[in-house]
Design an enzyme around this catalytic site. Structure first.
Site, PDB file in Angstrom:
ATOM      1  N   HIS A  48     -24.801  72.795 -19.569  1.00 26.28           N
ATOM      2  CA  HIS A  48     -24.462  71.901 -20.689  1.00 26.28           C
ATOM      3  C   HIS A  48     -25.523  70.862 -20.991  1.00 26.28           C
ATOM      4  O   HIS A  48     -25.386  70.112 -21.947  1.00 26.28           O
ATOM      5  CB  HIS A  48     -23.135  71.182 -20.408  1.00 26.28           C
TER       6      HIS A  48
HETATM    7  C1  UD1 Z   1     -21.645  64.211 -20.743  1.00 26.63           C
HETATM    8  C2  UD1 Z   1     -22.634  63.392 -19.923  1.00 26.63           C
HETATM    9  C3  UD1 Z   1     -23.250  64.261 -18.840  1.00 26.63           C
HETATM   10  C4  UD1 Z   1     -22.162  64.900 -17.996  1.00 26.63           C
HETATM   11  C5  UD1 Z   1     -21.220  65.677 -18.927  1.00 26.63           C
HETATM   12  C6  UD1 Z   1     -20.111  66.319 -18.145  1.00 26.63           C
HETATM   13  C7  UD1 Z   1     -23.799  61.591 -21.129  1.00 26.63           C
HETATM   14  C8  UD1 Z   1     -25.095  61.155 -21.667  1.00 26.63           C
HETATM   15  N1  UD1 Z   1     -23.716  62.875 -20.738  1.00 26.63           N
HETATM   16  O1  UD1 Z   1     -22.393  65.235 -21.389  1.00 26.63           O
HETATM   17  O2  UD1 Z   1     -24.021  63.453 -17.990  1.00 26.63           O
HETATM   18  O3  UD1 Z   1     -22.751  65.765 -17.052  1.00 26.63           O
HETATM   19  O4  UD1 Z   1     -20.682  64.783 -19.892  1.00 26.63           O
HETATM   20  O5  UD1 Z   1     -19.428  67.257 -18.919  1.00 26.63           O
HETATM   21  O6  UD1 Z   1     -22.893  60.800 -21.056  1.00 26.63           O
HETATM   22  N2  UD1 Z   1     -17.579  67.816 -27.109  1.00 26.63           N
HETATM   23  C9  UD1 Z   1     -16.397  68.377 -27.548  1.00 26.63           C
HETATM   24  N3  UD1 Z   1     -15.251  68.007 -26.889  1.00 26.63           N
HETATM   25  C10 UD1 Z   1     -15.223  67.129 -25.875  1.00 26.63           C
HETATM   26  C11 UD1 Z   1     -16.439  66.553 -25.448  1.00 26.63           C
HETATM   27  C12 UD1 Z   1     -17.608  66.907 -26.076  1.00 26.63           C
HETATM   28  O7  UD1 Z   1     -16.367  69.172 -28.465  1.00 26.63           O
HETATM   29  O8  UD1 Z   1     -14.139  66.848 -25.316  1.00 26.63           O
HETATM   30  C13 UD1 Z   1     -18.845  68.228 -27.753  1.00 26.63           C
HETATM   31  C14 UD1 Z   1     -19.248  67.410 -28.929  1.00 26.63           C
HETATM   32  O9  UD1 Z   1     -19.882  68.255 -29.817  1.00 26.63           O
HETATM   33  C15 UD1 Z   1     -20.305  66.494 -28.354  1.00 26.63           C
HETATM   34  C16 UD1 Z   1     -20.941  67.342 -27.295  1.00 26.63           C
HETATM   35  O10 UD1 Z   1     -19.879  68.164 -26.802  1.00 26.63           O
HETATM   36  O11 UD1 Z   1     -21.177  66.091 -29.348  1.00 26.63           O
HETATM   37  C17 UD1 Z   1     -21.536  66.564 -26.172  1.00 26.63           C
HETATM   38  O12 UD1 Z   1     -20.611  65.640 -25.610  1.00 26.63           O
HETATM   39  P1  UD1 Z   1     -21.150  64.266 -24.953  1.00 26.63           P
HETATM   40  O13 UD1 Z   1     -20.008  63.494 -24.446  1.00 26.63           O
HETATM   41  O14 UD1 Z   1     -22.081  63.599 -25.886  1.00 26.63           O
HETATM   42  O15 UD1 Z   1     -22.055  64.739 -23.748  1.00 26.63           O
HETATM   43  P2  UD1 Z   1     -21.861  65.922 -22.720  1.00 26.63           P
HETATM   44  O16 UD1 Z   1     -22.817  66.999 -23.079  1.00 26.63           O
HETATM   45  O17 UD1 Z   1     -20.420  66.304 -22.523  1.00 26.63           O
END
Ligand code: UD1
Length: 378
Positions: free
Chosen positions: A227
């Protein structure tokens, strides 16, 4: 000088009993945060029954499979405050969490804010607490990848710099923090609270039989999670998927796909029926699969640790790790940020000794108890 109500109330308590009415706010936002914080909340609720234990969920992860199912399985009470920040750029996510957390902290008037890990919610909560003059504790402190292009590295450095209590889960964290000039008295080597959760769930995940449900034999499949932006947001993703498909022609590959990765995979439109893609799993099912896997391939931090405890070979598709303890333990191999290295996994597995190395010091299921010993000594 006029004392505030809060100051007056605090002033009446003798220092040795002050913690008995301690007001604590726990700020969590993502899947791994829940896993790391659940045992800390449980231990402190038990140790400080007359205290206030308020849980704030920033909503950084919001899909049911990324959030609620975890809280339910871990037995964490429903959050007291939901900030619903959702996704966004780093600045937007962090700023919204800070903006929405500030009034909560004004209302809760905590004696301590506890933050786990290194995600944007961690950074936001640490900055908000420190700006408001509220003592801060950081769980999983002192990890360093020495790669400041990783958002998590920036987040953990800031949390450590400002935390009053730094709870360390491995010995190299001590050296990392000393090198940054952090005072010894702020550091507490307590062990790994993520492993506390794993130990607490062991009976359940050993009985869950997730591999059988998916029709794969224990020890004979690779469990994949990917991820991180460095791998999934850029040009490396298509080659990674090709390499995984090639691996899947040699042994079954099960790949629960993080929402971020799914979006990027949809954008590259690759069709690989040999890969067994699925939705993110709940924690019990995920641990059940991980414990039965022949190997894991990941860019996650937590999975490097869980495989170390379980004695499962782990291949980490990253240039570095903030968890060298898992490499030293003998379970984790750093492949580099190089999808071509996936091709070497079957051969590496064939040459491995079947011996299960002992887990690192204090990865024993009792880290949260040690945190409670520091914050609320008996
Ligand atoms: C975040 C953390 C990462 C951690 C990971 C665990 C930061 C910078 N990154 O990354 O360190 O290892 O969580 O999973 O804080 N999205 C959904 N549904 C959700 C959550 C996210 O659709 O419930 C999608 C969205 O498109 C979002 C993308 O995933 O833009 C990324 O989510 P984000 O919370 O920005 O970072 P992670 O990649 O999950």
């Amino acid at each position: 000088m006029k004392q505030t109500r809060r100051g007056a109330r605090r002033g009446r308590l003798a220092p040795q009993v002050r913690w008995r009415r301690m007001r604590i706010v726990y700020v969590v936002g993502t899947r791994p945060n829940f896993v790391k914080t659940a045992p800390v909340i449980a231990a402190l609720r038990q140790r400080i029954p007359d205290g206030r234990h308020a849980i704030v969920h920033t909503g950084q992860h919001y899909d049911r499979l990324m959030s609620q199912i975890f809280l339910e399985e871990l037995g964490v009470p429903p959050p007291d405050h939901l900030l619903e920040i959702g996704s966004g750029s780093h600045a937007t996510q962090t700023a919204q969490a800070m903006q929405r957390l500030e009034p909560v902290l004004l209302e809760e008037r905590p004696d301590l804010v506890i933050v786990p890990g290194d995600v944007n919610s961690t950074l936001a909560a640490a900055l908000t607490a420190v700006k408001m003059g509220i003592p801060l504790a950081h769980v999983e402190s002192g990890l360093r990848s020495f790669d400041r292009t990783m958002p998590e590295e920036v987040n953990r450095i800031v949390a450590d710099e400002f935390a009053d209590h730094l709870f360390l889960h491995c010995e190299e964290a001590i050296e990392n923090l000393r090198a940054e000039g952090i005072a010894e008295e702020r550091m507490h080597f307590v062990g790994n609270t993520m492993i506390d959760t794993l130990v607490a769930l062991e009976e359940r995940f050993r009985a869950a039989g997730a591999a059988a449900r998916l029709g794969v034999a224990p020890g004979e499949f690779v469990l994949v999670t990917l991820h991180r932006p460095a791998l999934v947001d850029g040009p490396l993703l298509p080659e990674t998927v090709e390499r995984l498909a090639a691996l899947a022609r040699q042994m079954p590959v099960i790949f629960p796909v993080h929402p971020r990765t799914r979006k990027m995979m949809e954008a590259v439109e690759s069709e690989h029926p040999e890969l067994r893609l699925c939705e993110p799993l709940g924690y019990v099912d995920f641990l059940s699969l991980l414990a039965d896997a022949g190997a894991a391939l990941t860019d996650s931090g937590g999975i490097q640790e869980e495989t170390t405890y379980l004695g499962v070979p782990c291949f980490t598709l990253r240039a570095n790790t903030e968890r060298p303890v898992t490499v030293r333990a003998g379970t984790n191999t750093l492949l580099g940020l190089d999808p071509a290295a996936i091709a070497g996994i079957p051969e590496a597995l064939a040459g491995r000794s079947p011996e299960r190395p002992p887990p690192p010091p204090l990865w024993d299921g009792r880290a949260a108890e040690r945190i409670a010993d520091v914050l609320a000594p008996a």
